[in-house]
Design a protein around this motif. Structure first.
Motif, PDB file in Angstrom:
ATOM      1  N   MET A   1       0.849  -1.192   0.000  1.00  0.00           N
ATOM      2  CA  MET A   1       0.000   0.000   0.000  1.00  0.00           C
ATOM      3  C   MET A   1       0.886   1.243   0.000  1.00  0.00           C
ATOM      4  SD  MET A   1      -3.015  -1.431   0.120  1.00  0.00           S
ATOM      5  CE  MET A   1      -4.106  -0.080   0.473  1.00  0.00           C
ATOM      6  N   GLN A   2       0.408   2.291  -0.661  1.00  0.00           N
ATOM      7  CA  GLN A   2       1.104   3.573  -0.686  1.00  0.00           C
ATOM      8  C   GLN A   2       0.085   4.679  -0.409  1.00  0.00           C
ATOM      9  OE1 GLN A   2       3.069   3.896  -4.464  1.00  0.00           O
ATOM     10  NE2 GLN A   2       4.513   2.234  -4.042  1.00  0.00           N
ATOM     11  N   LEU A   3       0.423   5.539   0.568  1.00  0.00           N
ATOM     12  CA  LEU A   3      -0.502   6.599   0.977  1.00  0.00           C
ATOM     13  C   LEU A   3       0.178   7.960   0.896  1.00  0.00           C
ATOM     14  CD1 LEU A   3      -2.005   4.978   4.222  1.00  0.00           C
ATOM     15  CD2 LEU A   3      -2.935   4.890   1.924  1.00  0.00           C
ATOM     16  N   LYS A   4      -0.595   8.976   0.549  1.00  0.00           N
ATOM     17  CA  LYS A   4      -0.162  10.368   0.612  1.00  0.00           C
ATOM     18  C   LYS A   4      -1.256  11.172   1.297  1.00  0.00           C
ATOM     19  CE  LYS A   4       2.669  10.398  -3.611  1.00  0.00           C
ATOM     20  NZ  LYS A   4       2.834  11.025  -4.957  1.00  0.00           N
ATOM     21  N   ILE A   5      -0.846  12.138   2.099  1.00  0.00           N
ATOM     22  CA  ILE A   5      -1.797  12.957   2.843  1.00  0.00           C
ATOM     23  C   ILE A   5      -1.654  14.410   2.393  1.00  0.00           C
ATOM     24  CG2 ILE A   5      -2.605  13.664   5.118  1.00  0.00           C
ATOM     25  CD1 ILE A   5      -2.843  10.669   4.573  1.00  0.00           C
ATOM     26  N   GLN A   6      -2.760  14.979   1.909  1.00  0.00           N
ATOM     27  CA  GLN A   6      -2.783  16.396   1.507  1.00  0.00           C
ATOM     28  C   GLN A   6      -3.601  17.176   2.542  1.00  0.00           C
ATOM     29  OE1 GLN A   6      -1.725  18.533  -1.471  1.00  0.00           O
ATOM     30  NE2 GLN A   6      -2.199  19.759   0.332  1.00  0.00           N
ATOM     31  N   PRO A   7      -2.935  17.936   3.427  1.00  0.00           N
ATOM     32  CA  PRO A   7      -3.701  18.714   4.419  1.00  0.00           C
ATOM     33  C   PRO A   7      -4.514  19.806   3.729  1.00  0.00           C
ATOM     34  CG  PRO A   7      -1.377  19.322   4.477  1.00  0.00           C
ATOM     35  CD  PRO A   7      -1.490  18.159   3.540  1.00  0.00           C
ATOM     36  N   ILE A   8      -5.627  20.169   4.321  1.00  0.00           N
ATOM     37  CA  ILE A   8      -6.506  21.212   3.787  1.00  0.00           C
ATOM     38  C   ILE A   8      -6.527  22.361   4.786  1.00  0.00           C
ATOM     39  CG2 ILE A   8      -8.861  21.771   3.065  1.00  0.00           C
ATOM     40  CD1 ILE A   8      -9.186  18.815   2.296  1.00  0.00           C
TER      41      ILE A   8
ATOM     42  N   SER B   1     -15.846  21.928   8.367  1.00  0.00           N
ATOM     43  CA  SER B   1     -14.434  21.550   8.303  1.00  0.00           C
ATOM     44  C   SER B   1     -14.312  20.277   7.483  1.00  0.00           C
ATOM     45  CB  SER B   1     -13.860  21.331   9.714  1.00  0.00           C
ATOM     46  OG  SER B   1     -14.529  20.248  10.355  1.00  0.00           O
ATOM     47  N   THR B   2     -13.077  19.913   7.191  1.00  0.00           N
ATOM     48  CA  THR B   2     -12.817  18.682   6.453  1.00  0.00           C
ATOM     49  C   THR B   2     -11.607  17.977   7.068  1.00  0.00           C
ATOM     50  OG1 THR B   2     -11.231  19.592   4.872  1.00  0.00           O
ATOM     51  CG2 THR B   2     -13.568  19.842   4.332  1.00  0.00           C
ATOM     52  N   SER B   3     -11.500  16.706   6.765  1.00  0.00           N
ATOM     53  CA  SER B   3     -10.274  15.982   7.088  1.00  0.00           C
ATOM     54  C   SER B   3      -9.241  16.289   6.007  1.00  0.00           C
ATOM     55  CB  SER B   3     -10.549  14.481   7.129  1.00  0.00           C
ATOM     56  OG  SER B   3     -10.820  13.989   5.823  1.00  0.00           O
TER      57      SER B   3
ATOM     58  N   GLY C   1     -15.669   9.914  -1.735  1.00  0.00           N
ATOM     59  CA  GLY C   1     -14.586   9.083  -2.253  1.00  0.00           C
ATOM     60  C   GLY C   1     -14.519   9.110  -3.768  1.00  0.00           C
ATOM     61  N   HIS C   2     -13.320   8.876  -4.301  1.00  0.00           N
ATOM     62  CA  HIS C   2     -13.088   8.854  -5.742  1.00  0.00           C
ATOM     63  C   HIS C   2     -12.589   7.465  -6.104  1.00  0.00           C
ATOM     64  CE1 HIS C   2     -11.195   9.741  -9.638  1.00  0.00           C
ATOM     65  NE2 HIS C   2     -11.909  10.846  -9.674  1.00  0.00           N
ATOM     66  N   ARG C   3     -13.423   6.694  -6.839  1.00  0.00           N
ATOM     67  CA  ARG C   3     -13.046   5.327  -7.179  1.00  0.00           C
ATOM     68  C   ARG C   3     -12.014   5.307  -8.310  1.00  0.00           C
ATOM     69  NH1 ARG C   3     -18.866   3.546  -6.713  1.00  0.00           N
ATOM     70  NH2 ARG C   3     -19.019   2.277  -4.827  1.00  0.00           N
ATOM     71  N   ASN C   4     -12.350   5.959  -9.437  1.00  0.00           N
ATOM     72  CA  ASN C   4     -11.476   5.988 -10.609  1.00  0.00           C
ATOM     73  C   ASN C   4     -11.902   7.149 -11.494  1.00  0.00           C
ATOM     74  OD1 ASN C   4     -13.741   4.942 -12.245  1.00  0.00           O
ATOM     75  ND2 ASN C   4     -13.343   3.027 -11.127  1.00  0.00           N
ATOM     76  N   LYS C   5     -11.170   7.322 -12.597  1.00  0.00           N
ATOM     77  CA  LYS C   5     -11.455   8.453 -13.481  1.00  0.00           C
ATOM     78  C   LYS C   5     -12.822   8.328 -14.132  1.00  0.00           C
ATOM     79  CE  LYS C   5      -6.671   9.613 -14.653  1.00  0.00           C
ATOM     80  NZ  LYS C   5      -5.678   9.772 -15.763  1.00  0.00           N
ATOM     81  N   VAL C   6     -13.266   7.102 -14.377  1.00  0.00           N
ATOM     82  CA  VAL C   6     -14.548   6.910 -15.067  1.00  0.00           C
ATOM     83  C   VAL C   6     -15.711   7.272 -14.150  1.00  0.00           C
ATOM     84  CG1 VAL C   6     -16.041   5.231 -16.208  1.00  0.00           C
ATOM     85  CG2 VAL C   6     -13.559   5.139 -16.540  1.00  0.00           C
ATOM     86  N   GLU C   7     -15.708   6.760 -12.925  1.00  0.00           N
ATOM     87  CA  GLU C   7     -16.822   6.984 -12.018  1.00  0.00           C
ATOM     88  C   GLU C   7     -16.718   8.317 -11.290  1.00  0.00           C
ATOM     89  OE1 GLU C   7     -18.037   3.694  -9.559  1.00  0.00           O
ATOM     90  OE2 GLU C   7     -16.846   2.300 -10.753  1.00  0.00           O
TER      91      GLU C   7
ATOM     92  N   ARG D   1      -8.853   8.116  -3.643  1.00  0.00           N
ATOM     93  CA  ARG D   1      -8.711   9.213  -2.682  1.00  0.00           C
ATOM     94  C   ARG D   1     -10.060   9.449  -2.020  1.00  0.00           C
ATOM     95  NH1 ARG D   1      -7.739  10.846  -7.833  1.00  0.00           N
ATOM     96  NH2 ARG D   1      -9.093  12.404  -8.829  1.00  0.00           N
ATOM     97  N   PHE D   2      -9.995   9.995  -0.816  1.00  0.00           N
ATOM     98  CA  PHE D   2     -11.233  10.251  -0.078  1.00  0.00           C
ATOM     99  C   PHE D   2     -11.002  11.372   0.915  1.00  0.00           C
ATOM    100  CE2 PHE D   2      -9.034   6.815   2.180  1.00  0.00           C
ATOM    101  CZ  PHE D   2      -9.004   7.298   3.484  1.00  0.00           C
ATOM    102  N   VAL D   3     -12.123  11.956   1.386  1.00  0.00           N
ATOM    103  CA  VAL D   3     -12.099  13.028   2.365  1.00  0.00           C
ATOM    104  C   VAL D   3     -13.397  12.970   3.163  1.00  0.00           C
ATOM    105  CG1 VAL D   3     -13.126  14.706   0.772  1.00  0.00           C
ATOM    106  CG2 VAL D   3     -11.738  15.515   2.684  1.00  0.00           C
ATOM    107  N   VAL D   4     -13.309  13.299   4.447  1.00  0.00           N
ATOM    108  CA  VAL D   4     -14.482  13.381   5.313  1.00  0.00           C
ATOM    109  C   VAL D   4     -14.799  14.854   5.527  1.00  0.00           C
ATOM    110  CG1 VAL D   4     -15.422  12.878   7.608  1.00  0.00           C
ATOM    111  CG2 VAL D   4     -13.965  11.200   6.457  1.00  0.00           C
TER     112      VAL D   4
END
Length: 600
Positions: free
Chosen positions: A167-174, A194-196, A273-279, A307-310
């Motif tokens: 698994m590979q993860l990246k975190i983009q703070p908002i 607010s957001t995560s 959440g973002h599944r893929n470019k198509v969806e 990618r996902f965000v709460v």
């Protein structure tokens, strides 16, 4: 080490190379910043020159590895980013190298260097990237806290995967400021409290989930506890503007509606959440998000998301608006607000500088330009969003043209935006038609700027400037500029030349300069002198001498006396205007000095 000539009399360190002497003899290094749009992607920030290293003799064999050190300058942003060296080959395919050192001093150079060992030649650049967290999930399960933020935890239960899964993860703070900006632009997003952080996940093995994954991450709580009446107050404003804003993102958003205040019983948490470019993006209403403690929330996922965000809401929004928010948020994270600055040299208006600056650095850039002797008008443009590596092209229209070398006029020029690097051009301008703008005291022209996104840029190492017309939709802004008209020198035959029997005109000029200094000491404004000149003349003298009031007044006197017939009594007329403006003392002093030829 190798150096690259950046200007005629200046040298810039491109990089340092450690290799066998036999190999160094055939290595050729140069700076190729014009191709920087091809080597950056979203969430990456260029912090160095683009370096191309080639072998001058293709029959020679270079024995790898060799060590290179590239100087860079970066503003580190917390624990979420890291410095990486990007290697790009001839096919514009890239991979990343982690520097073995970030601090290396070579001789008198005290810059920070990114040092790496390379096994191939190509194009090298130093980037500030989101830090990548890599780990492998065994069959027995794993509870992984991220080093960038230990509050973020991924809990993989036993037998989540049938075999070990990397698994590979990246975190983009908002940042809260970015969220506030989005809410100010789009009233429909007012209920977002607010957001995560935005979490990027790469799952190379693409194994299906046998068990759900429990994810814990921070989503700041509502700082305002008095939200009971907010729904009614803002729902009206939202319903009035939501259709106009929604149409810019999704044409079918017009049929949606905003929930009423009756549902605003407590803050609501939603997973996007973002599944893929198509969806694309999706709202996961079936995922239950639980409060843990101190702003931490937890939920379970049973599928892979790229990618996902709460997000935390003060009152419910329709799913259509939540998807619009996700798109707007992602676009804002990849963009930086920027301005174009076009200033002229104070002492030489034929020399200009064009600068593309991040809006947050605008005040500092303007101060630096003033210290270098540049000033407006024109004023900087309004701010606009740019992504890393996007280009701004510009050309000059009207009666003004520009050149970099003083020879090739009328070209298109390019600035490439990088949030941590300066994009700057120094040009020479001149009038196209010496007899143009005959009804104006100065020559007029316009600098027209166009925006090119990375998708519009050809994926080729050679980046020629486009020769055709730009599409109207890419027009970014326009800046008007002027040049003072120079007094024409007429070469008359000797028989027609004016011969002065005395030096009275030179003495009169000295007297005018003395008078200008006296008026400037009292901060006398130009309109207060009551001279019968046009408003455009006042603007012209301010443009020619923006920082010296005495020079402005003297130029105004010169412009005024050029409108007089040769037989006019200049001293008598000027004395009358001085009395009219309330300076009888200077009127008398002027008369005395002119009659007695006293100019000291």
């Amino acid at each position: 080490f190798l150096v690259e000539e950046s200007n005629k009399n200046q040298y810039e360190v491109a990089c340092f190379i450690e290799a066998p002497a036999a190999a160094l003899e055939y290595l050729k290094c140069k700076i190729v910043n014009d191709i920087s749009s091809l080597v950056v992607e979203d969430s990456e920030e260029l912090v160095s020159n683009i370096i191309s290293i080639e072998c001058s003799d293709y029959e020679k064999t270079i024995h790898f590895p060799i060590s290179i050190a590239i100087p860079f300058t970066s503003c580190f942003r917390g624990n979420y980013r890291e410095i990486m060296v990007k290697v790009t080959d001839v096919n514009i395919q890239s991979n990343y190298l982690a520097p073995v050192s970030l601090e290396r001093h070579q001789g008198s150079h005290k810059k920070t260097f990114a040092e790496v060992k390379i096994y191939q030649l190509g194009v090298f650049s130093v980037l500030s990237c989101l830090k990548k967290e890599a780990f492998t999930v065994p069959e027995a399960g794993l509870s992984q806290k991220l080093s960038v933020d230990p509050r973020i935890n991924f809990c993989y239960h036993p037998e989540t995967f049938s075999s070990p899964a990397p698994m590979q993860l990246k975190i983009q703070p908002i940042e809260p400021s970015l969220l506030s900006t989005l809410k100010a632009r789009h009233d429909m997003f007012h209920s977002v409290i607010s957001t995560s952080a935005l979490v990027y996940v790469q799952h190379p093995s693409a194994q299906p989930f046998n068990n759900p994954v429990t994810i814990t991450l921070p989503c700041p709580p509502n700082p305002d506890k008095k939200r009971q009446g907010d729904g009614t107050e803002h729902t009206r404003a939202i319903s009035a503007t939501v259709r106009r804003v929604a149409a810019a993102y999704h044409p079918r958003a017009l049929s949606a509606s905003v929930r009423k205040n009756g549902e605003n019983l407590r803050d609501t948490l939603k997973l996007l959440g973002h599944r893929n470019k198509v969806e694309g993006w999706k709202v996961f209403d079936d995922v239950i998000i639980q409060y843990v403690r101190n702003g931490l929330v937890s939920f379970q996922l049973n599928e892979h998301l790229e990618r996902f965000v709460v997000i935390r809401l003060s009152f419910l929004l329709d799913s259509t608006y939540l998807l619009l928010f996700a798109q707007a948020l992602e676009e804002a994270l990849c963009s930086t607000m920027a301005n174009v600055i076009l200033y002229q040299k104070r002492e030489n208006p034929y020399q200009i500088v064009v600068l593309l600056s991040a809006s947050k650095d605008l005040t500092c850039e303007l101060q630096n330009l003033h210290e270098e002797g540049y000033c407006g008008p024109p004023e900087p443009t309004q701010q606009f969003p740019l992504r890393e590596g996007e280009q701004v092209h510009f050309r000059f229209r009207g009666n003004i043209c520009a050149s970099e070398n003083g020879k090739d006029f009328g070209k298109v020029y390019r600035l490439i935006f990088h949030s941590q690097r300066k994009s700057r051009l120094e040009l020479q301008i001149k009038e196209v038609d010496e007899f143009g703008n005959h009804s104006s005291p100065h020559y007029k022209g316009t600098a027209v700027f166009y925006k090119l996104t990375r998708e519009m840029i050809t994926k080729e190492w050679e980046q020629p400037m486009p020769s055709g017309e730009y599409q109207q939709h890419s027009l970014l802004c326009k800046l008007a500029l002027t040049l003072p008209k120079h007094e024409k020198v007429i070469n008359r035959p000797r028989s027609t030349k004016r011969i002065f029997s005395d030096s009275s005109e030179a003495l009169w000029d000295n007297l005018l300069y003395w008078l200008a200094e006296e008026l400037a000491e009292d901060n006398t404004s130009l309109p207060a002198l009551c001279l019968p000149v046009r408003r455009s003349v006042l603007q012209l003298v301010r443009l020619k001498c923006p920082d010296n009031l005495a020079h402005q007044i003297f130029e105004l006197f010169c412009c005024w006396q050029r409108t007089l017939p040769r037989s006019a009594d200049k001293e008598q007329l000027l004395s009358r205007y001085l009395r009219k403006s309330g300076r009888s003392d200077l009127s008398e002093e002027l008369h005395f000095r002119w009659q007695n030829k006293v100019f000291a």
